[in-house]
Design an enzyme around this catalytic site. Structure first.
Site, mmCIF file in Angstrom:
data_model
loop_
_atom_site.group_PDB
_atom_site.id
_atom_site.type_symbol
_atom_site.label_atom_id
_atom_site.label_comp_id
_atom_site.label_asym_id
_atom_site.label_seq_id
_atom_site.Cartn_x
_atom_site.Cartn_y
_atom_site.Cartn_z
ATOM 1 N N ARG A 131 0.744 -1.135 -0.104
ATOM 2 C CA ARG A 131 0.147 -0.001 -0.072
ATOM 3 C C ARG A 131 0.687 1.108 0.001
ATOM 4 N NH1 ARG A 131 -1.095 4.870 2.546
ATOM 5 N NH2 ARG A 131 -0.643 3.773 4.451
ATOM 6 N N ASP A 132 1.728 1.425 0.990
ATOM 7 C CA ASP A 132 2.176 2.798 1.032
ATOM 8 C C ASP A 132 3.433 2.622 0.262
ATOM 9 O OD1 ASP A 132 2.841 5.201 2.168
ATOM 10 O OD2 ASP A 132 4.032 4.498 3.806
ATOM 11 N N ASN A 162 9.828 4.455 2.732
ATOM 12 C CA ASN A 162 10.163 3.927 4.146
ATOM 13 C C ASN A 162 11.348 3.299 4.521
ATOM 14 O OD1 ASN A 162 6.862 4.037 5.063
ATOM 15 N ND2 ASN A 162 6.897 3.317 3.018
ATOM 16 N N HIS A 171 6.697 4.753 12.424
ATOM 17 C CA HIS A 171 6.643 4.521 11.159
ATOM 18 C C HIS A 171 7.897 5.726 10.428
ATOM 19 C CE1 HIS A 171 4.443 4.278 6.820
ATOM 20 N NE2 HIS A 171 5.294 5.318 6.864
ATOM 21 N N HIS A 225 10.792 7.188 7.614
ATOM 22 C CA HIS A 225 11.333 7.074 6.361
ATOM 23 C C HIS A 225 12.593 7.438 6.676
ATOM 24 C CE1 HIS A 225 7.563 7.368 3.618
ATOM 25 N NE2 HIS A 225 6.926 7.024 4.875
ATOM 26 N N CYS A 272 6.280 10.169 -0.232
ATOM 27 C CA CYS A 272 5.247 10.960 -0.013
ATOM 28 C C CYS A 272 5.101 11.979 -1.079
ATOM 29 C CB CYS A 272 5.269 11.671 1.439
ATOM 30 S SG CYS A 272 3.883 12.578 1.778
#
Length: 362
Positions: free
Chosen positions: A46-47, A304, A262, A264, A295
């Site tokens: 997903r991300d 990430n 989370h 990055h 992003c």
């Protein structure tokens, strides 16, 4: 500024329980994890994929999920119920959910498949599919359930990012979340919250208020979220500022077991910040196979932290994840090739080089 010290006795320090000095609020929580176990939430499907420019087929997404299910990971972000005009790569999420309900990939452990829902409409679409398939979300406490279905929702820690990302203020975004959580609880669906730009905003810079992050996190937990992932969306976080944020969360009475981190890796600090989180007592971390992600609202923000790098670091510290590093490394190389991009995992590439070397040795 208070001088930051990182313990050199990390392995033993991580096994020591941290006494709580602040009262706990009455939040929805999950069972405590053992002190040397870390749960990794794999966000690659997903991300990791949502902002890729190259069109990705449904078959490739399903194959990625199938391969990940065989690594020992227990939570996978599978898609996002957002309008296709917003995020074209997530247009096949309904088909992914249907496929995983009908023919879940074989796995030695139960897997929670998570879907981002930006609004009540997104959750209603997910519920409709569950009901049409005659399925329930399932429970992680049910040993007979091979999979469960969860949702995630998000809020931002700065007004500028909230307006750019959701076209509303922080307060308005919180109000939008309430009916989502209420419906999820009605349907027995586990809820994960995200607080974006917690350690740096592309519009307001690195000095995001830790108190504001704690306030939003507490609000999400109080309304019924089972877990909140605090996200360094831009990768601006440093070790001292990560520790400051964790102290603010603790001071707000938020239990470590209700939190995930989370990170990055824009500035190469994700693993350093991970160790800070570990020493503070956090045992849930998000990562993306091959370091996929980024992003669109934060220029220069890379992906990430890679799952391979995270697993390698954690295992090196004596922690347990249940994840097969070699298998995850193969997946990172495979999906990077499918996307026509470089494999951003250093540990993944090194692991595969070592394996190749071993096979060629006499």
């Amino acid at each position: 500024m208070q001088k930051f010290k990182l313990s050199l006795r990390v392995s033993s320090a991580l096994r020591t329980a941290h006494p709580r000095t602040t009262p706990l609020r009455s939040y929805s929580t999950e069972a405590r994890l053992t002190t040397d176990h870390v749960r990794i939430v794999e966000v690659g499907p997903r991300d990791g994929l949502q902002n890729e420019k190259k069109s990705i087929s449904l078959e490739t997404k399903l194959e990625l999920i199938r391969r990940l299910a065989n690594t020992g990971v227990t939570t996978i972000e599978a898609g996002s119920f957002v309008p296709a005009k917003w995020v074209p790569q997530m247009a096949s999420t309904s088909e992914i959910l249907q496929h995983l309900l009908r023919t879940p990939p074989p796995s030695q452990n139960q897997i929670a498949y998570n879907y981002l829902v930006p609004n009540i409409k997104g959750l209603e679409n997910l519920v409709t599919i569950l009901e049409s398939e005659g399925a329930t979300a399932g429970s992680k406490d049910d040993a007979k359930a091979s999979t469960t279905t969860e949702i995630s929702l998000f809020a931002a820690a700065t007004e500028s990012f909230s307006k750019a990302n959701t076209n509303c203020t922080i307060a308005e975004s919180i109000e939008r979340v309430r009916p989502i959580v209420a419906l999820a609880k009605e349907k027995d669906i586990r809820v994960r919250g995200y607080v974006s730009v917690a350690l740096g905003c592309p519009y307001e810079g690195p000095d995001v208020s830790p108190g504001k992050v704690a306030e939003i996190t507490a609000t999400l937990l109080e309304m019924g979220a089972d877990e909140v992932s605090v996200a360094d969306t831009t990768g601006m976080g440093t070790a001292p500022r990560t520790l400051e944020l964790l102290h603010a969360l603790s001071a707000a009475g938020i239990a470590n077991s209700d939190l995930a981190l989370h990170f990055h890796d824009t500035y190469g600090q994700a693993l350093v910040n991970t160790i800070v989180g570990l020493e503070h007592g956090i045992r849930i971390f998000d990562s993306s196979v091959g370091g996929l992600g980024g992003c669109p609202y934060s220029k220069g923000a890379t992906g990430n932290v890679s799952t391979e790098d995270l697993v390698h670091t954690l295992h090196g510290l004596g922690m347990h994840t249940g994840i097969d590093l070699e298998e995850m490394s193969r997946i990172g190389a495979w999906i990077s090739e499918q996307l026509g991009r470089a494999n951003d995992s250093r540990a993944g590439k090194a692991t595969l080089a070592r394996i190749a070397g071993e096979k060629t040795c006499p």
